[in-house]
Design a protein around this motif. Structure first.
Motif, PDB file in Angstrom:
ATOM      1  N   SER A 284       2.693   0.070  -3.645  1.00 24.58           N
ATOM      2  CA  SER A 284       0.839  -0.369  -3.369  1.00 24.58           C
ATOM      3  C   SER A 284       0.538  -1.439  -3.816  1.00 24.58           C
ATOM      4  CB  SER A 284      -0.193   0.704  -4.331  1.00 24.58           C
ATOM      5  OG  SER A 284       0.297   0.582  -5.868  1.00 24.58           O
ATOM      6  N   GLU A 285       1.556  -2.588  -3.995  1.00 26.15           N
ATOM      7  CA  GLU A 285       1.379  -4.299  -4.959  1.00 26.15           C
ATOM      8  C   GLU A 285       1.794  -4.983  -3.726  1.00 26.15           C
ATOM      9  OE1 GLU A 285       2.941  -4.227  -8.318  1.00 26.15           O
ATOM     10  OE2 GLU A 285       1.623  -3.319  -9.446  1.00 26.15           O
ATOM     11  N   PRO A 286       2.395  -4.564  -2.129  1.00 30.56           N
ATOM     12  CA  PRO A 286       2.391  -5.971  -1.486  1.00 30.56           C
ATOM     13  C   PRO A 286       1.745  -7.521  -1.663  1.00 30.56           C
ATOM     14  CG  PRO A 286       1.027  -5.265  -0.257  1.00 30.56           C
ATOM     15  CD  PRO A 286       0.578  -4.361  -2.123  1.00 30.56           C
ATOM     16  N   VAL A 287       2.529  -8.158  -1.014  1.00 31.82           N
ATOM     17  CA  VAL A 287       1.637  -9.783  -1.593  1.00 31.82           C
ATOM     18  C   VAL A 287       0.208 -10.019  -0.078  1.00 31.82           C
ATOM     19  CG1 VAL A 287       1.999 -12.586  -1.098  1.00 31.82           C
ATOM     20  CG2 VAL A 287       3.997 -11.163  -1.218  1.00 31.82           C
ATOM     21  N   ILE A 288      -0.482 -10.446  -1.011  1.00 32.95           N
ATOM     22  CA  ILE A 288      -1.639  -9.924  -0.190  1.00 32.95           C
ATOM     23  C   ILE A 288      -2.961 -11.365  -0.604  1.00 32.95           C
ATOM     24  CG2 ILE A 288      -3.908  -8.390  -0.390  1.00 32.95           C
ATOM     25  CD1 ILE A 288      -3.411  -6.503  -1.118  1.00 32.95           C
ATOM     26  N   LEU A 289      -3.405 -11.788   0.218  1.00 27.46           N
ATOM     27  CA  LEU A 289      -4.136 -13.083   0.011  1.00 27.46           C
ATOM     28  C   LEU A 289      -4.677 -13.217   1.514  1.00 27.46           C
ATOM     29  CD1 LEU A 289      -1.262 -16.026   0.181  1.00 27.46           C
ATOM     30  CD2 LEU A 289      -2.911 -15.404  -1.717  1.00 27.46           C
ATOM     31  N   PRO A 290      -6.008 -13.993   0.768  1.00 26.33           N
ATOM     32  CA  PRO A 290      -7.575 -13.865   1.913  1.00 26.33           C
ATOM     33  C   PRO A 290      -7.144 -14.946   3.041  1.00 26.33           C
ATOM     34  CG  PRO A 290      -7.609 -15.451  -0.282  1.00 26.33           C
ATOM     35  CD  PRO A 290      -6.684 -15.066  -0.133  1.00 26.33           C
ATOM     36  N   PRO A 291      -7.654 -14.559   4.242  1.00 22.78           N
ATOM     37  CA  PRO A 291      -8.064 -15.949   5.510  1.00 22.78           C
ATOM     38  C   PRO A 291      -7.803 -17.428   5.249  1.00 22.78           C
ATOM     39  CG  PRO A 291     -10.087 -14.353   5.524  1.00 22.78           C
ATOM     40  CD  PRO A 291      -8.969 -14.581   4.264  1.00 22.78           C
TER      41      PRO A 291
END
Length: 428
Positions: A284-291
């Motif tokens: 539940s903790e992948p690498v997530i970034l905004p566009p």
């Protein structure tokens, strides 16, 4: 044999073992000594080496042509690939003697720091010297280190439980978590739990993730509940959820209540999914970034050392919020694409969204098929509102596709288990 006359065994731990052609066949994990009925020092009969697939085999001392703290070299012949099993009159030096509380012949108490084996003129190896550190009541001062003959130390012949953990931990500290987990499986249960409890929370969390489920549960049960909750907080949420799934629901609830809410909530979410689905195996903790994040920002994020290679292989792009469940899922960018783009470019301009994400209910066989079809090391998992709730990585798939006992060394199925390649070097 081309080798020093005296070798301290703790210095051999982890040393590479080579065959006569110079190919590495494994690493030294311990030495085997045979106790004698007389007062003579124990005879060293061989070494224990760890091979690929975590198999530990016996190397007869007579097969070794060179031994020192840099390398162990074997002579010609075929290896006996039967799994090593200790016999009743034998001692594993590092496992059973290191940290043993003993007494010098002067009456001074101490603990064993290392043991030396020495080769006689007749070619026989024996445990001849012991490094013993004095016990002192002063916390700010370490006791003197004595290197004495075997017969000047009392308490080595008895195999009781008068041991600490400091020196064994020093030998094990440079091991990868998977190798340390393997070493723990060789220890008696009480000793294993003692050594595990002496690890710091983060190290123990990493090691637990590499152990069979039954060992995980037993080690966790040996800790007090607050310490167990601290260790669970250090584990990846999916690994913590897998471990908690092995416990009765009342015990799950107690440990989750003791965890910090921010650490417990992702684990609670994962526990809600049915076994064998994307929701049950995902992180539940992948690498997530905004566009609007840049390529440079993404590269900096995946360089963070705590990320596993599979998790760091791609960035998932979503609208805010950026913690799961996120805002609308937009797509993903593989790290190789990041390396090819200008650092100032925005992720929104290079995002890939032509692969349908998984649903939390997607079964494991379907996940495996789709990851193999698209040659992916990770796939996004979204809910019915197209919010990213996690990612399934290739290591998650492997962990749950292999038999449940695959981490248990005694369950590794290989032809070598029957000793089919044994010609010489038999453990006798």
């Amino acid at each position: 044999m081309s080798t020093p006359n005296r070798v301290y065994i703790a210095r051999l731990a982890g040393v590479a073992v080579f065959d006569p052609n110079g190919d590495q066949v494994g690493r030294v994990r311990d030495a085997v000594a045979r106790m004698r009925p007389t007062q003579r020092p124990p005879e060293v009969v061989g070494l224990v080496a760890e091979m690929p697939m975590r198999r530990r085999i016996f190397l007869s001392i007579n097969r070794i042509t060179s031994i020192d703290s840099d390398a162990v070299v074997l002579g010609s012949g075929t290896l006996n690939l039967r799994r090593f099993e200790k016999r009743p009159n034998e001692v594993l030096v590092l496992q059973e003697l290191l940290d043993r509380r003993v007494q010098l012949d002067t009456g001074q108490p101490g603990s064993v720091v290392d043991v030396a084996m020495e080769c006689s003129r007749g070619g026989e190896w024996a445990l001849t010297r012991v490094a013993v550190r004095e016990q002192t009541s002063r916390l700010t001062r370490r006791g003197h280190l004595h290197q004495v003959d075997w017969d000047r130390v009392r308490g080595l012949g008895s195999l009781g439980d008068a041991r600490g953990t400091a020196n064994l931990l020093a030998v094990l500290e440079d091991m990868r978590p998977a190798d340390l987990a393997n070493a723990l499986q060789d220890l008696p249960d009480a000793r294993r739990n003692e050594v595990a409890a002496a690890l710091d929370d983060e190290r123990l969390a990493d090691v637990l993730s590499e152990l069979p489920e039954h060992d995980q549960v037993e080690i966790l049960a040996a800790l007090d509940r607050e310490r167990a909750a601290d260790v669970l907080e250090e584990m990846d949420p999916d690994d913590a959820a897998d471990l908690l799934n092995e416990l009765p629901p009342p015990e799950q609830d107690v440990l989750l209540d003791l965890m910090e809410p921010d650490e417990a909530n992702p684990v609670r979410q994962l526990l809600r999914y049915a076994s064998g689905t994307a929701g049950s195996v995902m992180t539940s903790e992948p690498v997530i970034l905004p566009p609007d994040a840049t390529v440079a920002e993404a590269l900096a994020r995946i360089r963070e050392p705590q990320l596993s290679p599979a998790v760091a292989a791609q960035v998932f792009v979503t609208r805010a919020p950026l913690t799961t469940p996120t805002g609308r899922y937009l797509g993903m960018v593989h790290f190789q694409r990041l390396l090819r783009e200008p650092p100032a470019d925005l992720l929104g301009g290079i995002v890939v969204n032509d692969i349908d994400p998984l649903r939390p209910t997607t079964p494991l066989p379907e996940i495996t098929r789709r990851m193999a079809t698209y040659d992916l090391v990770a796939m996004p998992v979204v809910d019915r509102n197209n919010r990213l709730v996690g990612a399934v990585t290739v290591d998650d798939v492997l962990d749950h596709s292999l038999p449940r006992d695959w981490r248990d060394r005694d369950a590794v199925p290989t032809a070598a288990a029957a000793g089919e390649e044994s010609v010489d070097g038999t453990h006798d």
